[in-house]
Motif scaffolding. Sequence first.
Motif, PDB file in Angstrom:
ATOM      1  N   LEU A 217      60.712  57.734  26.068  1.00  0.00           N
ATOM      2  CA  LEU A 217      60.107  57.518  27.192  1.00  0.00           C
ATOM      3  C   LEU A 217      58.527  57.546  26.900  1.00  0.00           C
ATOM      4  O   LEU A 217      58.256  58.929  26.499  1.00  0.00           O
ATOM      5  CB  LEU A 217      60.630  58.133  28.432  1.00  0.00           C
ATOM      6  CG  LEU A 217      61.814  57.820  28.670  1.00  0.00           C
ATOM      7  CD1 LEU A 217      62.208  58.689  30.058  1.00  0.00           C
ATOM      8  CD2 LEU A 217      62.105  56.338  29.310  1.00  0.00           C
ATOM      9  N   PRO A 218      57.606  56.709  27.380  1.00  0.00           N
ATOM     10  CA  PRO A 218      56.237  56.998  27.259  1.00  0.00           C
ATOM     11  C   PRO A 218      55.695  58.148  27.690  1.00  0.00           C
ATOM     12  O   PRO A 218      54.739  58.774  27.171  1.00  0.00           O
ATOM     13  CB  PRO A 218      55.632  55.610  27.660  1.00  0.00           C
ATOM     14  CG  PRO A 218      56.622  54.920  28.156  1.00  0.00           C
ATOM     15  CD  PRO A 218      57.965  55.362  27.873  1.00  0.00           C
ATOM     16  N   ASP A 219      56.142  58.200  28.950  1.00  0.00           N
ATOM     17  CA  ASP A 219      55.733  59.853  29.566  1.00  0.00           C
ATOM     18  C   ASP A 219      56.643  60.533  30.340  1.00  0.00           C
ATOM     19  O   ASP A 219      56.820  61.106  31.158  1.00  0.00           O
ATOM     20  CB  ASP A 219      54.792  59.030  30.951  1.00  0.00           C
ATOM     21  CG  ASP A 219      53.759  58.274  30.769  1.00  0.00           C
ATOM     22  OD1 ASP A 219      52.842  58.691  29.932  1.00  0.00           O
ATOM     23  OD2 ASP A 219      53.487  57.177  31.585  1.00  0.00           O
ATOM     24  N   GLY A 220      57.721  60.626  29.292  1.00  0.00           N
ATOM     25  CA  GLY A 220      58.880  61.561  29.540  1.00  0.00           C
ATOM     26  C   GLY A 220      59.436  61.172  30.671  1.00  0.00           C
ATOM     27  O   GLY A 220      59.429  59.893  30.921  1.00  0.00           O
ATOM     28  N   PRO A 221      59.656  62.048  31.409  1.00  0.00           N
ATOM     29  CA  PRO A 221      60.693  61.768  32.694  1.00  0.00           C
ATOM     30  C   PRO A 221      60.111  61.344  33.940  1.00  0.00           C
ATOM     31  O   PRO A 221      60.359  60.937  34.697  1.00  0.00           O
ATOM     32  CB  PRO A 221      61.273  63.387  33.034  1.00  0.00           C
ATOM     33  CG  PRO A 221      61.087  64.288  31.866  1.00  0.00           C
ATOM     34  CD  PRO A 221      60.164  63.545  31.010  1.00  0.00           C
ATOM     35  N   GLY A 222      58.641  61.599  33.752  1.00  0.00           N
ATOM     36  CA  GLY A 222      57.468  60.899  34.698  1.00  0.00           C
ATOM     37  C   GLY A 222      57.390  59.480  34.370  1.00  0.00           C
ATOM     38  O   GLY A 222      56.665  58.822  35.263  1.00  0.00           O
ATOM     39  N   THR A 223      57.804  58.924  33.402  1.00  0.00           N
ATOM     40  CA  THR A 223      57.804  57.388  33.087  1.00  0.00           C
ATOM     41  C   THR A 223      58.278  56.593  34.409  1.00  0.00           C
ATOM     42  O   THR A 223      59.012  56.931  34.986  1.00  0.00           O
ATOM     43  CB  THR A 223      58.638  57.009  31.915  1.00  0.00           C
ATOM     44  OG1 THR A 223      58.277  57.648  30.798  1.00  0.00           O
ATOM     45  CG2 THR A 223      58.336  55.611  31.820  1.00  0.00           C
ATOM     46  N   ARG A 224      57.373  55.822  35.157  1.00  0.00           N
ATOM     47  CA  ARG A 224      57.667  54.961  36.054  1.00  0.00           C
ATOM     48  C   ARG A 224      58.159  53.466  35.788  1.00  0.00           C
ATOM     49  O   ARG A 224      57.346  52.956  34.856  1.00  0.00           O
ATOM     50  CB  ARG A 224      56.382  54.990  37.058  1.00  0.00           C
ATOM     51  CG  ARG A 224      56.027  56.289  37.579  1.00  0.00           C
ATOM     52  CD  ARG A 224      55.637  56.288  39.180  1.00  0.00           C
ATOM     53  NE  ARG A 224      56.502  55.954  39.937  1.00  0.00           N
ATOM     54  CZ  ARG A 224      57.326  56.590  40.704  1.00  0.00           C
ATOM     55  NH1 ARG A 224      57.545  57.747  40.265  1.00  0.00           N
ATOM     56  NH2 ARG A 224      57.945  55.972  41.766  1.00  0.00           N
ATOM     57  N   PHE A 225      58.940  53.044  36.667  1.00  0.00           N
ATOM     58  CA  PHE A 225      59.489  51.783  36.504  1.00  0.00           C
ATOM     59  C   PHE A 225      59.152  50.929  37.797  1.00  0.00           C
ATOM     60  O   PHE A 225      59.699  51.621  38.924  1.00  0.00           O
ATOM     61  CB  PHE A 225      60.946  51.465  36.181  1.00  0.00           C
ATOM     62  CG  PHE A 225      61.370  52.458  34.877  1.00  0.00           C
ATOM     63  CD1 PHE A 225      61.157  51.811  33.631  1.00  0.00           C
ATOM     64  CD2 PHE A 225      61.754  53.604  34.925  1.00  0.00           C
ATOM     65  CE1 PHE A 225      61.446  52.150  32.340  1.00  0.00           C
ATOM     66  CE2 PHE A 225      62.108  54.284  33.923  1.00  0.00           C
ATOM     67  CZ  PHE A 225      61.870  53.635  32.635  1.00  0.00           C
ATOM     68  N   GLU A 226      58.194  49.949  37.707  1.00  0.00           N
ATOM     69  CA  GLU A 226      57.958  49.273  39.241  1.00  0.00           C
ATOM     70  C   GLU A 226      58.071  47.697  38.904  1.00  0.00           C
ATOM     71  O   GLU A 226      57.815  46.988  37.901  1.00  0.00           O
ATOM     72  CB  GLU A 226      56.564  49.602  39.201  1.00  0.00           C
ATOM     73  CG  GLU A 226      56.230  51.250  39.523  1.00  0.00           C
ATOM     74  CD  GLU A 226      54.851  51.515  39.703  1.00  0.00           C
ATOM     75  OE1 GLU A 226      54.646  52.687  40.201  1.00  0.00           O
ATOM     76  OE2 GLU A 226      53.938  50.904  38.896  1.00  0.00           O
ATOM     77  N   ALA A 227      58.531  47.407  40.016  1.00  0.00           N
ATOM     78  CA  ALA A 227      58.612  45.792  39.860  1.00  0.00           C
ATOM     79  C   ALA A 227      58.774  45.523  41.614  1.00  0.00           C
ATOM     80  O   ALA A 227      59.709  46.095  42.019  1.00  0.00           O
ATOM     81  CB  ALA A 227      59.703  45.195  39.180  1.00  0.00           C
ATOM     82  N   GLY A 228      58.082  44.422  41.838  1.00  0.00           N
ATOM     83  CA  GLY A 228      58.078  44.129  43.225  1.00  0.00           C
ATOM     84  C   GLY A 228      57.701  45.293  44.174  1.00  0.00           C
ATOM     85  O   GLY A 228      56.865  46.029  43.830  1.00  0.00           O
ATOM     86  N   ASP A 229      58.481  45.477  45.352  1.00  0.00           N
ATOM     87  CA  ASP A 229      58.407  46.675  46.019  1.00  0.00           C
ATOM     88  C   ASP A 229      59.346  47.748  45.524  1.00  0.00           C
ATOM     89  O   ASP A 229      59.609  48.960  46.359  1.00  0.00           O
ATOM     90  CB  ASP A 229      59.086  46.339  47.507  1.00  0.00           C
ATOM     91  CG  ASP A 229      58.044  45.468  48.184  1.00  0.00           C
ATOM     92  OD1 ASP A 229      56.983  45.304  47.819  1.00  0.00           O
ATOM     93  OD2 ASP A 229      58.607  44.796  49.103  1.00  0.00           O
ATOM     94  N   VAL A 230      59.697  47.853  44.107  1.00  0.00           N
ATOM     95  CA  VAL A 230      60.848  48.887  43.792  1.00  0.00           C
ATOM     96  C   VAL A 230      59.896  49.715  42.880  1.00  0.00           C
ATOM     97  O   VAL A 230      59.065  49.244  41.918  1.00  0.00           O
ATOM     98  CB  VAL A 230      61.894  48.125  43.095  1.00  0.00           C
ATOM     99  CG1 VAL A 230      62.760  49.064  42.233  1.00  0.00           C
ATOM    100  CG2 VAL A 230      62.677  47.292  43.790  1.00  0.00           C
TER     101      VAL A 230
END
Length: 86
Positions: free
Chosen positions: A34-47
């Motif tokens: 993961l690029p930012d370890g456990p803090g990696t965020r996944f975002e799409a639309g309102d999710v």
Amino acid sequence: MSDDVAAELREQFRTAFEGADFPVTDQMDLVPALPDGPGTRFEAGDVSFSAMELAANLDGHQEFPYESVDELVDDVMAAIEAEGLI
């Protein structure tokens, strides 16, 4: 869930996890990829959720080991849909 949101998340998961050393035997095997370890965020639309939130919500859905990124991503997508996250 819109198809666009699902497709965007699927691509983000694939990109984030493709660098893992497969086969992966548990969630901790994915952290180094993961690029930012456990803090990696996944975002799409309102999710939006972090890798840590994702791991907590998907506990019990995943069936390790995973031999490939596609197998892993397929299970992640099925689990987030089952949990109502998208």
